[in-house]
Design a protein around this motif. Structure first.
Motif: not given
Length: 259
Positions: A240-248
């Motif tokens: 489980x991780x923090x979702x990044x604001x941008x998506x590569x």
């Protein structure tokens, strides 16, 4: 102030008591500072007993037990004479819960290196909340904070849904009031490859990005089920991780199930 004095002189005691009984803790404390009449009423055991049981429902199980009275009596002996009875119990238990919450926060932060945590540590944090007898309001006060890591928000949310059984609308209202319903989490899990005509296929990678509000409103039941069961049987690992604001492009491609 004159209006308050007129109110306390004209209100029957039972009506005044009913008014105080409908207030939150902070409002009870504020009202109790207005005059001697309201101080005595707002400090009464019947008010604080109700506040205690509203915040910690498990107290209902022992409210008729003689052991409960013994515990309160023992607590009174340990506390200042100004903080006796149910009000003293509330203050002491609130302090205990704050200390226990700090332990859970430290544990998750230590285990979530690079803003990710393995499911084993995640479930341990939830089990700790259960053993500490956290109530719904405790979670709101100590774990539903926008300044905390969203993984801690998720731990509190999962605990409320699966362990406390809080109705979805109440959970969603709490998330909205704390301004964390839109915070996002990324979950990835790996499943053992299936057998196909005597051959085992390669392991499957699944991932999902979702908001806390989506999970509260049961829009991500599959993810909640995976988190709740943990890494058992065919599931090899869950992260489980923090979702990044941008998506590569690579991470976007990773959100698709790979067989």
């Amino acid at each position: 102030m004159k209006q308050l004095e007129y109110m306390q002189n004209s209100l029957p005691d039972d009506i005044a008591l009913k008014i105080v009984s409908s207030l939150q803790v902070s409002d009870v404390c504020l009202l109790g500072s207005c005059s001697r009449f309201w101080r005595e009423l707002c400090g009464s055991d019947c008010i604080w007993a109700s506040l205690c049981r509203a915040r910690w429902p498990a107290l209902h199980l022992v409210q008729e037990s003689p052991a409960a009275e013994i515990k309160i009596h023992e607590l009174d002996q340990q506390m200042n004479s100004k903080l006796k009875g149910w009000k003293g119990f509330y203050i002491k238990k609130h302090s205990e819960m704050a200390g226990r919450a700090a332990v859970v926060v430290d544990f998750v932060e230590q285990c979530s290196s690079a803003e990710a945590i393995e499911v084993g540590h995640y479930l341990t944090a939830i089990e700790d909340l259960c053993s500490m007898q956290f109530g719904f309001k405790d979670v709101q006060m100590f774990l539903f904070k926008p300044k905390l890591n969203v993984l801690l928000n998720l731990v509190g949310l999962h605990y409320c849904i699966s362990w406390l059984g809080v109705p979805a609308e109440y959970v969603m209202e709490a998330l909205d009031s704390c301004k964390i319903s839109e915070r996002q989490v990324y979950v990835r899990w790996w499943k053992l490859g299936r057998w196909f005509y005597g051959f085992r296929l390669r392991d499957e990678s699944h991932s999902r990005k979702f908001s806390l509000g989506d999970l509260a409103m049961a829009k991500e039941e599959e993810v909640l089920g995976v988190l709740h069961r943990g890494a058992i049987h065919e599931v090899l690992r869950i992260q489980i991780s923090v979702a990044k604001p941008t998506c590569t492009p690579w991470s976007c491609q990773g959100t698709q199930t790979q067989n």
